[in-house]
Design a protein around this motif. Structure first.
Motif, PDB file in Angstrom:
ATOM      1  N   VAL A 285     -74.756   3.759 -46.115  1.00 16.39           N
ATOM      2  CA  VAL A 285     -75.587   3.710 -47.315  1.00 16.39           C
ATOM      3  C   VAL A 285     -76.138   2.291 -47.439  1.00 16.39           C
ATOM      4  O   VAL A 285     -75.583   1.349 -46.874  1.00 16.39           O
ATOM      5  N   THR A 286     -77.218   2.158 -48.185  1.00 12.59           N
ATOM      6  CA  THR A 286     -77.857   0.852 -48.335  1.00 12.59           C
ATOM      7  C   THR A 286     -77.738   0.371 -49.774  1.00 12.59           C
ATOM      8  O   THR A 286     -78.065   1.113 -50.711  1.00 12.59           O
ATOM      9  N   ALA A 287     -77.266  -0.864 -49.932  1.00 10.90           N
ATOM     10  CA  ALA A 287     -77.146  -1.457 -51.269  1.00 10.90           C
ATOM     11  C   ALA A 287     -78.503  -1.466 -51.947  1.00 10.90           C
ATOM     12  O   ALA A 287     -79.516  -1.803 -51.336  1.00 10.90           O
ATOM     13  N   GLY A 288     -78.535  -1.062 -53.215  1.00  3.20           N
ATOM     14  CA  GLY A 288     -79.765  -1.062 -53.989  1.00  3.20           C
ATOM     15  C   GLY A 288     -80.626   0.178 -53.797  1.00  3.20           C
ATOM     16  O   GLY A 288     -81.662   0.302 -54.448  1.00  3.20           O
TER      17      GLY A 288
ATOM     18  N   GLY B 157     -68.510   6.971 -59.586  1.00  7.59           N
ATOM     19  CA  GLY B 157     -68.466   5.516 -59.551  1.00  7.59           C
ATOM     20  C   GLY B 157     -68.517   5.003 -58.127  1.00  7.59           C
ATOM     21  O   GLY B 157     -68.413   5.764 -57.160  1.00  7.59           O
ATOM     22  N   PHE B 158     -68.693   3.691 -58.002  1.00  9.19           N
ATOM     23  CA  PHE B 158     -68.738   3.044 -56.690  1.00  9.19           C
ATOM     24  C   PHE B 158     -67.869   1.795 -56.731  1.00  9.19           C
ATOM     25  O   PHE B 158     -67.958   1.002 -57.677  1.00  9.19           O
ATOM     26  N   THR B 159     -67.032   1.619 -55.709  1.00  9.03           N
ATOM     27  CA  THR B 159     -66.277   0.379 -55.567  1.00  9.03           C
ATOM     28  C   THR B 159     -66.510  -0.168 -54.170  1.00  9.03           C
ATOM     29  O   THR B 159     -66.658   0.580 -53.211  1.00  9.03           O
ATOM     30  N   SER B 160     -66.555  -1.471 -54.091  1.00 12.90           N
ATOM     31  CA  SER B 160     -66.671  -2.142 -52.801  1.00 12.90           C
ATOM     32  C   SER B 160     -65.262  -2.453 -52.321  1.00 12.90           C
ATOM     33  O   SER B 160     -64.429  -2.934 -53.085  1.00 12.90           O
TER      34      SER B 160
ATOM     35  N   THR C 235     -67.969   0.710 -60.516  1.00 12.21           N
ATOM     36  CA  THR C 235     -69.234   0.702 -61.254  1.00 12.21           C
ATOM     37  C   THR C 235     -69.656   2.148 -61.483  1.00 12.21           C
ATOM     38  O   THR C 235     -69.806   2.913 -60.528  1.00 12.21           O
ATOM     39  N   ILE C 236     -69.850   2.528 -62.745  1.00 12.02           N
ATOM     40  CA  ILE C 236     -70.206   3.915 -63.069  1.00 12.02           C
ATOM     41  C   ILE C 236     -71.682   4.142 -62.741  1.00 12.02           C
ATOM     42  O   ILE C 236     -72.565   3.444 -63.240  1.00 12.02           O
ATOM     43  N   LEU C 237     -71.928   5.138 -61.895  1.00  8.89           N
ATOM     44  CA  LEU C 237     -73.289   5.485 -61.479  1.00  8.89           C
ATOM     45  C   LEU C 237     -73.807   6.720 -62.207  1.00  8.89           C
ATOM     46  O   LEU C 237     -75.012   6.902 -62.345  1.00  8.89           O
ATOM     47  N   TYR C 238     -72.894   7.577 -62.647  1.00  8.54           N
ATOM     48  CA  TYR C 238     -73.254   8.797 -63.400  1.00  8.54           C
ATOM     49  C   TYR C 238     -72.073   9.193 -64.267  1.00  8.54           C
ATOM     50  O   TYR C 238     -70.923   9.128 -63.830  1.00  8.54           O
ATOM     51  N   ASN C 239     -72.365   9.654 -65.473  1.00  7.64           N
ATOM     52  CA  ASN C 239     -71.350  10.147 -66.393  1.00  7.64           C
ATOM     53  C   ASN C 239     -72.007  11.234 -67.219  1.00  7.64           C
ATOM     54  O   ASN C 239     -72.894  10.953 -68.020  1.00  7.64           O
ATOM     55  N   GLY C 240     -71.627  12.491 -66.971  1.00  6.88           N
ATOM     56  CA  GLY C 240     -72.278  13.558 -67.717  1.00  6.88           C
ATOM     57  C   GLY C 240     -71.870  14.940 -67.287  1.00  6.88           C
ATOM     58  O   GLY C 240     -70.848  15.135 -66.628  1.00  6.88           O
TER      59      GLY C 240
ATOM     60  N   THR D 267     -77.824   5.336 -57.648  1.00 10.16           N
ATOM     61  CA  THR D 267     -78.240   4.143 -56.918  1.00 10.16           C
ATOM     62  C   THR D 267     -77.018   3.318 -56.570  1.00 10.16           C
ATOM     63  O   THR D 267     -76.227   2.965 -57.450  1.00 10.16           O
ATOM     64  N   VAL D 268     -76.870   3.020 -55.277  1.00  7.76           N
ATOM     65  CA  VAL D 268     -75.785   2.150 -54.818  1.00  7.76           C
ATOM     66  C   VAL D 268     -76.044   0.771 -55.432  1.00  7.76           C
ATOM     67  O   VAL D 268     -77.175   0.273 -55.365  1.00  7.76           O
ATOM     68  N   PRO D 269     -75.056   0.155 -56.053  1.00 11.43           N
ATOM     69  CA  PRO D 269     -75.295  -1.158 -56.671  1.00 11.43           C
ATOM     70  C   PRO D 269     -75.888  -2.156 -55.671  1.00 11.43           C
ATOM     71  O   PRO D 269     -75.434  -2.248 -54.524  1.00 11.43           O
ATOM     72  N   ALA D 270     -76.910  -2.886 -56.112  1.00 10.80           N
ATOM     73  CA  ALA D 270     -77.545  -3.885 -55.251  1.00 10.80           C
ATOM     74  C   ALA D 270     -76.558  -4.982 -54.873  1.00 10.80           C
ATOM     75  O   ALA D 270     -76.701  -5.619 -53.824  1.00 10.80           O
TER      76      ALA D 270
END
Length: 138
Positions: A30-33, A57-60, A75-80, A100-103
């Motif tokens: 995957v690509t950041a951002g 969520g996403f964690t590095s 980092t929460i990317l979606y909640n619903g 979106t993958v965090p930049a």
């Protein structure tokens, strides 16, 4: 013996509620951002259930081992809401989420984490599970 049978039946009905991450696959780049599709699958079960929702969520974990989604969603990317439906006969019901993958994601291993909540059974009873999939950030 009845209590053992009841316990086994309850365990099987809970397992039947389990969701799965269909996409991204383990080790996918995957690509950041950039946007990423996360597909959450939820096979049908014999016991009645009501979907409550999902959190993605996403964690590095480029410099440390990845931790369980039960410990940290990142980092929460979606909640619903979560409303899986059939799209193809070869796959269980699912819903795709474009996130979106965090930049700021570090290059190397990262982890997509999912918390899935549902109400199961006639009661109903609360059901919560955590899922994760390791990806490679470039």
């Amino acid at each position: 013996m009845k209590s053992f049978f009841s316990l086994a039946l309850f365990a099987l009905s809970a397992l039947a509620q389990n969701a799965h991450i269909g996409v991204p696959v383990e080790g996918q780049t995957v690509t950041a951002g950039e946007e990423l599709i996360v597909q959450v699958q939820r096979p049908n079960s014999l016991s009645p259930s009501v979907e409550v929702g999902v959190v993605i969520g996403f964690t590095s974990c480029a410099s440390t081992p990845c931790r369980s989604a039960e410990d940290i969603l990142g980092t929460i990317l979606y909640n619903g809401p979560f409303k899986p439906v059939y799209h193809e006969t070869s796959l269980p019901p699912y819903e795709n989420f474009t996130v979106t993958v965090p930049a700021s994601a570090a290059k190397g291993n990262g982890q997509i984490n999912v918390a899935h909540a549902a109400l199961i059974g006639a009661g109903p009873q609360a059901f919560l599970e955590s899922l994760n999939q390791t990806v490679v950030v470039v």
